[in-house]
Design an enzyme around this catalytic site. Structure first.
Site, short mmCIF file in Angstrom:
data_model
loop_
_atom_site.label_atom_id
_atom_site.label_comp_id
_atom_site.label_asym_id
_atom_site.label_seq_id
_atom_site.Cartn_x
_atom_site.Cartn_y
_atom_site.Cartn_z
CG ASP A 125 -2.29 0.58 0.92
OD1 ASP A 125 -2.34 1.80 0.67
OD2 ASP A 125 -3.31 -0.13 0.94
CG HIS B 157 -5.24 3.81 0.68
ND1 HIS B 157 -4.77 2.54 0.40
CD2 HIS B 157 -6.50 3.85 0.19
CE1 HIS B 157 -5.70 1.86 -0.24
NE2 HIS B 157 -6.77 2.63 -0.38
CB SER C 23 -9.22 0.59 -0.45
OG SER C 23 -8.54 0.79 -1.65
#
Length: 759
Positions: free
Chosen positions: A160, A237, A542
């Protein structure tokens, strides 16, 4: 399907599975001249030995032979893939790439293209709680969490945007030593000190930038890449997804007072290894390259992670054989026992847009939680309406106006009503106090700068508009949102969640499973302007992906010898087809409907049930060979991928016989017979009977109708399924199921059939 491996490994760029933005203009142009060097990935297949230095040397030699210079070969090489598979990334001209593709040891040369870009109550909702819930009597001291010590021996690899290591979710309080099999490391870098920031929770931290830099001029230009040259997360994220998968317990967390509770991951005592491959490029949510991704997978295989959580994907499938987060690298990881969990994408609700569709990937769709944030709206005539928002007060009391498409309204000091606005910035600086936004239901809530946004549907929006137009001086009061858990909030497949059928391989059901992915509260980077005390509410596949990754970590702790396919089967065959509270699961979209396998695969993941599935539909290398053979790939290419001589059978195997925990028949003409094999992972002596729910107009028959397991040596049985259509015209897909039950375990697989009449 194309009958060549080059199409099989056609991998475009990688993009964070959040929401789309515009293209990447600063990268090398598609029409670059032959003299311009670009990054190419040279794939050589399975490793022939275990010495990584020899691999690197052989990669240098191949480049030297091509470029006729040791120095040029050294300068050209970007990565050497040497642990999970063999290959390298290098700067080459198009003619050099073509020439090296003709080398007898090269399977394929892949351009390193980059395209445009396109998480607290989760675990209670799924019944995976340290305390019993109303939905799962098994969630107790004997539940999956406690049986696995919350995953303390599992290692979750998160590919990520990196990690914000100071977050409390990465504390290692009470954790024992790092598992002895761990072979990875933490790398220091900009504002990241491996000795300080890594611990017995965050055991690995690496970053991969060479592939991106090679595409952007070779320099770390901070006017373009506003990020840390380390594993530190500038976007948030990666921190968010890592929290969902394996974050430690952090009590009393909220988002401005909403969704208050204890934040933790699915496997809260699991170890986390962070592989940063996506970077904060100006104007985008995150940019990643295939070359960097491959190296992260290569290292993760070497490091011996148990599961790879990959909330990354390419765009909507076009003409590629496999539109996958990384078809080949993921294959090598799965072949070595690592479950790769990948996001299905956020291009719903239309059909045939599911990504990461390879049969060895565990592909995840997104659902809502049974949680809402009701917000009371009181009109000047004392009518009370309810909407949703993340507005936390104090109460707003203003005049009310409708903002039409021309925006020719004095809005200063007012609350405005809008329909379907996609440009909240258009009212910035105009003195608007609040916005009531009427739109189609999608459960996506957001905060836009300092202006409160209140979300409602068209019916309520139209009611408010009628009030405005029939009242001389309309006014409104807006109360702060509250948090409502459980009914009447329903579990729904999120509108944005990408849907099947699989446009790449129609007989392979995708998505496999669904998990919560809307308004998920988890840690983020404090640099995120929308963060509250280091936490944020994010939505997307996600977010649903690491939910499943955390559950896989627990299953791996409980069943260390299970294959990735067995893990997937356990999730699919035990999933909820209704919500945990017993209500139907609907799929959001232009027309709300009951969810089907193309919306949520097997259903909503049910962690405790998955721990003891009874039977599993297992798969191994043989099944993957059959998949490649059925698609028409040549023996020599398959042999190079596998690292051993392989010959497809004649006739070629049917793709319908791939041992998936689902049956998908995309072109049934009259009738067809297929096979499946199940492995008993429950009591040695068990008897299972078949229960068939045939799709409309389809007759399903199973032979035998009873499976008898009576010894440890007889744990694997095969059965056949005949599907016969009564439709006289071409039909759409109809859905059913096949269940094997022993009275304790219900092992359910979805069945999807479409009739095709020959002309």
């Amino acid at each position: 399907m194309e009958n060549c491996l080059s199409t099989l490994v056609f991998l475009l760029s990688i993009a964070l599975v959040l929401f789309p933005k515009t293209g990447v203009s600063f990268l090398a142009a598609e029409g670059a001249s032959d003299s311009d060097s670009k990054v190419y990935i040279v794939y050589l297949g399975e490793r022939e030995h275990d010495d990584p230095e020899l691999f690197t040397a052989s990669h240098h030699q191949m480049l030297e032979s091509l470029l006729q210079s040791k120095d040029d070969a050294h300068n050209s090489l970007i990565y050497s893939y040497q642990y999970g598979f063999s290959g390298f990334a290098a700067l080459l001209t198009s003619s050099q790439a073509k020439k090296i593709s003709e080398h007898p040891e090269v399977i394929h040369v892949i351009p390193n293209r980059i395209l445009k870009l396109k998480t607290t109550r989760t675990w209670d909702h799924l019944g995976l709680s340290p305390n019993p819930t109303s939905f799962s009597s098994s969630s107790s001291a004997k539940g999956l969490l406690h049986e696995t010590n919350m995953g303390s021996e599992a290692i979750i690899g998160v590919v990520d945007t990196g990690i914000w290591p100071e977050s409390k979710v990465f504390n290692d309080h009470g954790l024992g030593p790092i598992p002895q099999r761990w072979r990875g490391k933490c790398e220091s870098g900009e504002q990241f000190n491996a000795k300080i920031h890594c611990n017995n929770k965050l055991i690995g931290a690496k970053y991969y930038l060479s592939g991106l830099l090679a595409e952007t001029g070779g320099k770390f230009n901070r006017t373009i890449i506003q990020d840390f040259k380390s594993n530190r997360d500038a976007i948030g994220h990666g921190t968010h997804t890592a929290t969902i998968a394996g974050g430690s317990f952090v009590p009393n967390v909220s988002f401005y007072g909403l969704a208050r509770g204890t934040v933790r991951g699915g496997a809260p005592r699991a170890r986390i290894a962070s592989y940063k491959v996506c970077w904060n490029v100006v104007g985008y949510d995150g940019i990643c390259t295939v070359a960097d991704m491959w190296k992260a997978f290569d290292d993760a295989i070497h490091d011996q992670v148990d599961v790879l959580s990959v909330s990354i994907g390419a765009g909507i499938p076009e003409n590629s054989e496999v539109d996958s987060v990384d078809f080949i690298a993921a294959f090598h990881a799965v072949a070595k026992g690592i479950t790769v969990v990948a996001a299905g994408g956020n291009d719903g609700p239309g059909a045939q847009n599911i990504t990461n569709a390879a049969p060895w990937l565990l592909t995840v769709a997104a659902t809502t939680l049974d949680r809402s944030f009701p917000t009371k709206i009181t009109l000047g005539n004392n009518q009370t309406l309810f909407a949703e928002s993340l507005f936390t007060g104090p109460e707003i009391s203003t005049s009310l106006a409708f903002l039409d498409s021309d925006h020719n309204v004095d809005v200063k000091g007012k609350t405005i009503l809008e329909f379907d606005s996609t440009h909240p910035s258009s009212i910035a600086g105009r003195g608007v106090v609040a916005v009531i936004l009427a739109k189609k239901p999608d459960d996506l809530l957001a905060r836009y700068n300092s202006i409160p946004y209140i979300f409602t549907d068209y019916e309520i929006g139209t009611h408010i508009l009628q009030y405005i137009r029939t009242t001389r001086s309309p006014t409104v009061r807006i109360s702060a949102a509250t948090t409502l858990n459980g009914q009447p909030a329903m579990t729904k497949v999120a509108e944005f969640s990408s849907r099947g059928p699989n446009s790449v391989s129609p007989a392979i059901l995708k998505p496999d499973i669904a998990a919560p992915g809307v308004s998920i509260l988890a840690a983020v980077s404090p640099l995120d302007p929308d963060a509250f005390n280091g936490f944020g509410l994010y939505s997307g596949t996600s977010m649903s992906t690491p939910v499943v990754s955390g559950i896989i970590a627990l299953l791996k702790s409980l069943h260390p010898n299970w294959s990735p396919a067995a893990m997937r089967s356990a999730l699919v065959t035990t999933a909820w087809r209704t919500s945990p509270s017993g209500e139907p699961i609907f799929a959001q979209g232009s027309n709300k409907k009951l969810a089907d396998p193309f919306d949520y695969g097997g259903g909503l993941v049910n962690p405790d049930k998955a721990a003891q599935p009874g039977l599993v539909y297992d798969m191994g290398i043989k099944d993957y060979i059959n998949y490649m053979c059925s698609a028409g790939y040549i023996d020599s290419s398959i042999s190079r991928v596998l690292g051993k001589k392989t010959k497809c059978t004649i006739p070629k195997p049917s793709i319908l016989d791939i041992n998936l925990p689902s049956i998908t028949i995309p072109n049934l003409e009259k009738e067809v017979t297929l096979t499946r094999t199940v492995t008993n992972v429950g009591p040695i002596k068990s008897v299972y009977k078949a229960v068939i729910e045939s799709p409309l107009g389809i007759t399903l028959t199973v032979n035998p109708t009873t499976l008898v397991f009576n010894s440890a040596a007889k744990r694997v049985l095969t059965f056949s399924v005949k599907a016969k259509t009564s439709h006289k015209v071409n039909s759409g897909y109809f859905f059913g199921s096949l269940t094997w039950t022993d009275g304790v375990h219900d092992v359910i697989i979805p069945v999807s059939v479409k009739t095709t009449i020959s002309m």
